[in-house]
Scaffold this active site. Structure first.
Site, PDB file in Angstrom:
ATOM      1  N   HIS A 106     -23.637  39.624  42.031  1.00  0.00           N
ATOM      2  CA  HIS A 106     -22.346  40.306  41.939  1.00  0.00           C
ATOM      3  C   HIS A 106     -21.607  39.876  40.669  1.00  0.00           C
ATOM      4  CE1 HIS A 106     -22.304  41.228  46.392  1.00  0.00           C
ATOM      5  NE2 HIS A 106     -23.096  40.169  46.390  1.00  0.00           N
ATOM      6  N   TYR A 141     -18.869  34.700  48.608  1.00  0.00           N
ATOM      7  CA  TYR A 141     -20.066  34.347  47.841  1.00  0.00           C
ATOM      8  C   TYR A 141     -20.534  32.922  48.147  1.00  0.00           C
ATOM      9  CZ  TYR A 141     -17.877  38.043  44.992  1.00  0.00           C
ATOM     10  OH  TYR A 141     -17.264  39.187  44.568  1.00  0.00           O
ATOM     11  N   HIS A 218     -25.720  44.220  43.386  1.00  0.00           N
ATOM     12  CA  HIS A 218     -24.905  44.805  44.453  1.00  0.00           C
ATOM     13  C   HIS A 218     -24.933  46.333  44.405  1.00  0.00           C
ATOM     14  CE1 HIS A 218     -20.713  44.748  46.616  1.00  0.00           C
ATOM     15  NE2 HIS A 218     -21.681  45.133  47.414  1.00  0.00           N
ATOM     16  N   LYS A 224     -21.352  50.883  44.298  1.00  0.00           N
ATOM     17  CA  LYS A 224     -20.477  50.099  43.428  1.00  0.00           C
ATOM     18  C   LYS A 224     -21.133  49.915  42.071  1.00  0.00           C
ATOM     19  CE  LYS A 224     -18.502  47.437  47.274  1.00  0.00           C
ATOM     20  NZ  LYS A 224     -17.094  47.831  47.109  1.00  0.00           N
TER      21      LYS A 224
END
Length: 245
Positions: A106, A141, A218, A224
């Site tokens: 990410h 995370y 991700h 996204k």
């Protein structure tokens, strides 16, 4: 005979905390979306109806097959409010054996050139939704890579994260600080040279610890732009180092 309370969103209390312990989740005693997601994933993996409701069949599977806990060591009142006997830790599968099949990369979706800390990210993630946060029990995370290349620990890797819907139970989440242009509006690969090197080093270590795990961005698992770069380039580098990811 042990009693197995049926719990679901928005149940709260010790029965929920016991369930979360068995699923390697943060034990906050709140049956929220992340706990529901983990229950559904567990049910699917064990050929149970994936309804996100923890009833007798799911309890029995958790205790007898997945965690190998003797049923007599976990007795919960029928109303789910009183934990009468706790799990003997010696009978529970070690949390370090959480099966990791995915490592998901990410970005923090913050502006290029701006530094942010694990403490600040944890505050964003744990702040109540009513105040603009995520309302989670901890940072989502497991690892955060600072702009100077330092790798900081986030959530305990033995506990499922909160970083990719429908993939948290079997994954680890890595985020690098950045991912947007200087104005904080447009996705951009802002990784510094130090971040690139640290990301590769961390992934090499995690892949060695979890053979067979696959690396994803991700963006490949959700609609996204995160992590704001093509994950194929990262996998190509890792494959060049001998990793089948």
């Amino acid at each position: 005979m042990p009693q197995y309370p049926t719990i679901r969103q928005p149940s709260r209390g010790p029965a929920v905390a016991a369930l979360q312990r068995l699923l390697h989740l943060q034990e906050d005693g709140i049956f929220g979306p992340l706990t529901c997601e983990a229950v559904k994933q567990y049910q699917t993996a064990h050929r149970l109806t994936p309804d996100g409701i923890c009833g007798p069949k799911t309890w029995k599977m958790l205790l007898s097959e997945e965690c190998k806990v003797r049923k007599s060591e976990l007795t919960i009142a029928e109303d789910g409010n009183t934990l009468l006997a706790d799990v003997d830790p010696s009978t529970v599968r070690p949390s370090t054996r959480r099966r990791i099949t995915e490592i998901i990369v990410h970005c923090t979706a913050t502006a290029d050139g701006k530094d942010f800390t694990v403490k600040e990210i944890r505050q964003w993630h744990t702040m109540p939704v009513s105040k603009g946060g995520r309302g989670w029990s901890d940072i989502g995370y497991h690892y955060v890579i600072y702009r100077d290349g330092r790798i900081l620990s986030g959530r305990d890797p033995n506990i499922s994260g909160a970083h990719c819907l429908d993939h948290n139970a079997q994954s680890l989440g890595i985020a690098y600080v950045g991912g947007l242009d200087a104005q904080g509006k447009i996705p951009k690969d802002t990784r510094t040279d130090a971040q690139r090197k640290s990301m590769l080093a961390l992934l090499r270590r995690l892949l060695a610890m979890h053979p067979g795990a696959k690396v994803y961005g991700h963006c490949e698992l959700a609609s996204k732009a995160c992590p704001s770069f093509n994950p194929d380039t990262l996998r190509d580098e890792l494959r060049g180092m001998g990793f089948n990811c």
